[in-house]
Design a protein around this motif. Structure first.
Motif, PDB file in Angstrom:
ATOM      1  N   THR A 198       0.832  -1.210   0.000  1.00  0.00           N
ATOM      2  CA  THR A 198       0.000   0.000   0.000  1.00  0.00           C
ATOM      3  C   THR A 198       0.862   1.254   0.000  1.00  0.00           C
ATOM      4  N   VAL A 199       1.855   1.269   0.881  1.00  0.00           N
ATOM      5  CA  VAL A 199       2.749   2.428   0.932  1.00  0.00           C
ATOM      6  C   VAL A 199       3.537   2.564  -0.363  1.00  0.00           C
ATOM      7  N   LEU A 200       3.956   1.445  -0.971  1.00  0.00           N
ATOM      8  CA  LEU A 200       4.679   1.500  -2.240  1.00  0.00           C
ATOM      9  C   LEU A 200       3.814   2.112  -3.342  1.00  0.00           C
ATOM     10  N   THR A 201       2.578   1.691  -3.437  1.00  0.00           N
ATOM     11  CA  THR A 201       1.702   2.248  -4.467  1.00  0.00           C
ATOM     12  C   THR A 201       1.444   3.731  -4.225  1.00  0.00           C
ATOM     13  N   GLU A 202       1.353   4.128  -2.954  1.00  0.00           N
ATOM     14  CA  GLU A 202       1.156   5.545  -2.656  1.00  0.00           C
ATOM     15  C   GLU A 202       2.397   6.362  -3.008  1.00  0.00           C
ATOM     16  N   VAL A 203       3.576   5.774  -2.823  1.00  0.00           N
ATOM     17  CA  VAL A 203       4.806   6.475  -3.195  1.00  0.00           C
ATOM     18  C   VAL A 203       4.870   6.696  -4.696  1.00  0.00           C
ATOM     19  N   PHE A 204       4.472   5.685  -5.485  1.00  0.00           N
ATOM     20  CA  PHE A 204       4.621   5.760  -6.931  1.00  0.00           C
ATOM     21  C   PHE A 204       3.513   6.561  -7.616  1.00  0.00           C
ATOM     22  N   SER A 205       2.279   6.395  -7.163  1.00  0.00           N
ATOM     23  CA  SER A 205       1.205   6.916  -8.006  1.00  0.00           C
ATOM     24  C   SER A 205       0.075   7.621  -7.273  1.00  0.00           C
ATOM     25  N   SER A 206       0.050   7.608  -5.954  1.00  0.00           N
ATOM     26  CA  SER A 206      -1.097   8.175  -5.245  1.00  0.00           C
ATOM     27  C   SER A 206      -0.894   9.658  -4.966  1.00  0.00           C
ATOM     28  N   SER A 207      -1.996  10.336  -4.706  1.00  0.00           N
ATOM     29  CA  SER A 207      -1.950  11.757  -4.353  1.00  0.00           C
ATOM     30  C   SER A 207      -2.377  11.994  -2.911  1.00  0.00           C
ATOM     31  N   SER A 208      -2.401  10.924  -2.100  1.00  0.00           N
ATOM     32  CA  SER A 208      -2.748  11.037  -0.684  1.00  0.00           C
ATOM     33  C   SER A 208      -2.236   9.792   0.029  1.00  0.00           C
ATOM     34  N   GLY A 209      -2.173   9.873   1.356  1.00  0.00           N
ATOM     35  CA  GLY A 209      -1.739   8.735   2.141  1.00  0.00           C
ATOM     36  C   GLY A 209      -0.321   8.893   2.657  1.00  0.00           C
ATOM     37  N   ILE A 210       0.128   7.898   3.439  1.00  0.00           N
ATOM     38  CA  ILE A 210       1.447   7.958   4.059  1.00  0.00           C
ATOM     39  C   ILE A 210       2.538   7.940   3.001  1.00  0.00           C
ATOM     40  N   GLY A 211       2.425   7.057   2.019  1.00  0.00           N
ATOM     41  CA  GLY A 211       3.436   6.978   0.971  1.00  0.00           C
ATOM     42  C   GLY A 211       3.571   8.272   0.186  1.00  0.00           C
ATOM     43  N   PHE A 212       2.446   8.910  -0.105  1.00  0.00           N
ATOM     44  CA  PHE A 212       2.481  10.198  -0.812  1.00  0.00           C
ATOM     45  C   PHE A 212       3.207  11.256   0.015  1.00  0.00           C
ATOM     46  N   GLU A 213       2.963  11.288   1.315  1.00  0.00           N
ATOM     47  CA  GLU A 213       3.634  12.254   2.184  1.00  0.00           C
ATOM     48  C   GLU A 213       5.136  11.977   2.232  1.00  0.00           C
ATOM     49  N   MET A 214       5.525  10.708   2.233  1.00  0.00           N
ATOM     50  CA  MET A 214       6.958  10.361   2.192  1.00  0.00           C
ATOM     51  C   MET A 214       7.590  10.862   0.895  1.00  0.00           C
ATOM     52  N   ARG A 215       6.906  10.640  -0.221  1.00  0.00           N
ATOM     53  CA  ARG A 215       7.453  11.074  -1.510  1.00  0.00           C
ATOM     54  C   ARG A 215       7.590  12.592  -1.558  1.00  0.00           C
ATOM     55  N   THR A 216       6.602  13.308  -1.059  1.00  0.00           N
ATOM     56  CA  THR A 216       6.658  14.768  -1.046  1.00  0.00           C
ATOM     57  C   THR A 216       7.822  15.267  -0.194  1.00  0.00           C
ATOM     58  N   ALA A 217       8.041  14.624   0.972  1.00  0.00           N
ATOM     59  CA  ALA A 217       9.134  15.043   1.854  1.00  0.00           C
ATOM     60  C   ALA A 217      10.494  14.807   1.204  1.00  0.00           C
ATOM     61  N   THR A 218      10.653  13.712   0.470  1.00  0.00           N
ATOM     62  CA  THR A 218      11.941  13.454  -0.190  1.00  0.00           C
ATOM     63  C   THR A 218      12.166  14.430  -1.343  1.00  0.00           C
ATOM     64  N   GLN A 219      11.107  14.769  -2.075  1.00  0.00           N
ATOM     65  CA  GLN A 219      11.255  15.707  -3.180  1.00  0.00           C
ATOM     66  C   GLN A 219      11.658  17.100  -2.696  1.00  0.00           C
ATOM     67  N   LEU A 220      11.171  17.467  -1.505  1.00  0.00           N
ATOM     68  CA  LEU A 220      11.513  18.762  -0.922  1.00  0.00           C
ATOM     69  C   LEU A 220      12.754  18.690  -0.026  1.00  0.00           C
ATOM     70  N   PHE A 221      13.362  17.494   0.063  1.00  0.00           N
ATOM     71  CA  PHE A 221      14.544  17.260   0.891  1.00  0.00           C
ATOM     72  C   PHE A 221      14.290  17.687   2.337  1.00  0.00           C
ATOM     73  N   GLN A 222      13.146  17.274   2.859  1.00  0.00           N
ATOM     74  CA  GLN A 222      12.796  17.547   4.254  1.00  0.00           C
ATOM     75  C   GLN A 222      13.033  16.268   5.062  1.00  0.00           C
ATOM     76  N   LEU A 223      14.286  16.061   5.490  1.00  0.00           N
ATOM     77  CA  LEU A 223      14.653  14.827   6.186  1.00  0.00           C
ATOM     78  C   LEU A 223      13.903  14.626   7.492  1.00  0.00           C
TER      79      LEU A 223
END
Length: 279
Positions: free
Chosen positions: A216-241
């Motif tokens: 679930t988290v993997l799919t949210e990282v790759f393609s979702s616009s909400s959820g825990i995985g999406f928030e992780m992807r957004t934080a990495t793109q903004l380099f917010q460790l």
């Protein structure tokens, strides 16, 4: 008179043995939780010590910074909203996977249907969840069907294998005896089949649930616009460790809570009859 006087003295050793058993269980519990908490203190302390000394704080924020960030994210409402979205996907997807897995496991008792489903189940067990997450991301994009189908494809085979093995090991003599005494199908399933299959089903549920979390988290990282995985992807793109590590820590806490508190409590209550039989 002598018999009546001997009765209280005979019960004293038994009471002392019970008290010793309770103390032993209490000491074991204290030691178990003591070592478990000590491991958390050790690793969190090592993490805090390493931050700013062995690695720059911007690359390895310490636990204190991560906990502070978690409080900020919680007050902003991002954490409850992301958890609600991810948990809803897991609940729906895993429920579908459970139904499909149980049905396929029951159908595989037929020799011909076993050959029909066997390779599909083998592929489902051996294929990494990352593959299904990528496939569903390409096919469905950011639509809600993607994570649900990825969960079903990743976890149904685990439940199928456990249900199938449980049915194969069902004691045929016991079911034949129940039929010979005129026990109906509903009572046979309730008192013989379901209690026998329960350990296999719970094993499949626990393993499948852990896989559902990951995919679930993997799919949210790759393609979702909400959820825990999406928030992780957004934080990495903004380099917010600190934010990225906060989401990982929150994910671990919730996963441990669901595994150790929710699932274990349900399993313990379901199998409470075993403790009664042992007593």
């Amino acid at each position: 008179m002598s018999t009546a006087a001997a009765a209280p003295s005979a019960s004293k050793p038994r009471a002392s043995q019970e008290e010793l058993a309770r103390r032993s269980r209490r000491n074991d519990l204290i030691k178990t939780w003591g070592w478990r908490l000590a491991s958390y203190v050790f690793f969190l302390g090592l993490w805090e010590f390493s931050s700013g000394r062995f690695m720059d704080e911007t690359l390895l924020p310490g636990p204190s910074a991560v906990f502070a960030t978690f409080g900020e994210l919680w007050q902003s409402g991002k954490v409850p909203a992301a958890f609600a979205t991810t948990l809803t996907r897991i609940a729906i997807g895993f429920l579908l996977a459970f139904v499909v897995g149980v049905l396929v496991g029951m159908l595989m008792q037929n020799r011909w249907l076993s050959g029909f489903f066997k390779d599909a189940v083998t592929i489902g067990v051996t294929t990494p969840g990352l593959i299904w997450a990528l496939i569903t991301a390409i096919v469905f994009g950011n639509r809600e069907a993607g994570p649900l189908i990825a969960i079903v494809l990743t976890t149904f085979a685990i439940i199928t294998v456990n249900v199938s093995e449980g049915i194969k090991s069902l004691p045929k003599d016991l079911t034949d005896m129940a039929r010979s005494f005129g026990v109906g199908a509903i009572k046979r399933n309730r008192h013989i089949v379901i209690p026998h299959l329960a350990p296999f089903i719970f094993t499949g549920v626990r393993y499948g649930f852990s896989m559902a979390w990951k995919v679930t988290v993997l799919t949210e990282v790759f393609s979702s616009s909400s959820g825990i995985g999406f928030e992780m992807r957004t934080a990495t793109q903004l380099f917010q460790l600190p934010v990225f590590l906060t989401w990982i820590l929150a994910f671990y806490i919730l996963a441990l809570f669901l595994e150790k508190v929710v699932l274990e409590v349900i399993e313990r209550r379901f199998f409470a009859w075993r403790a009664t039989l042992k007593a």
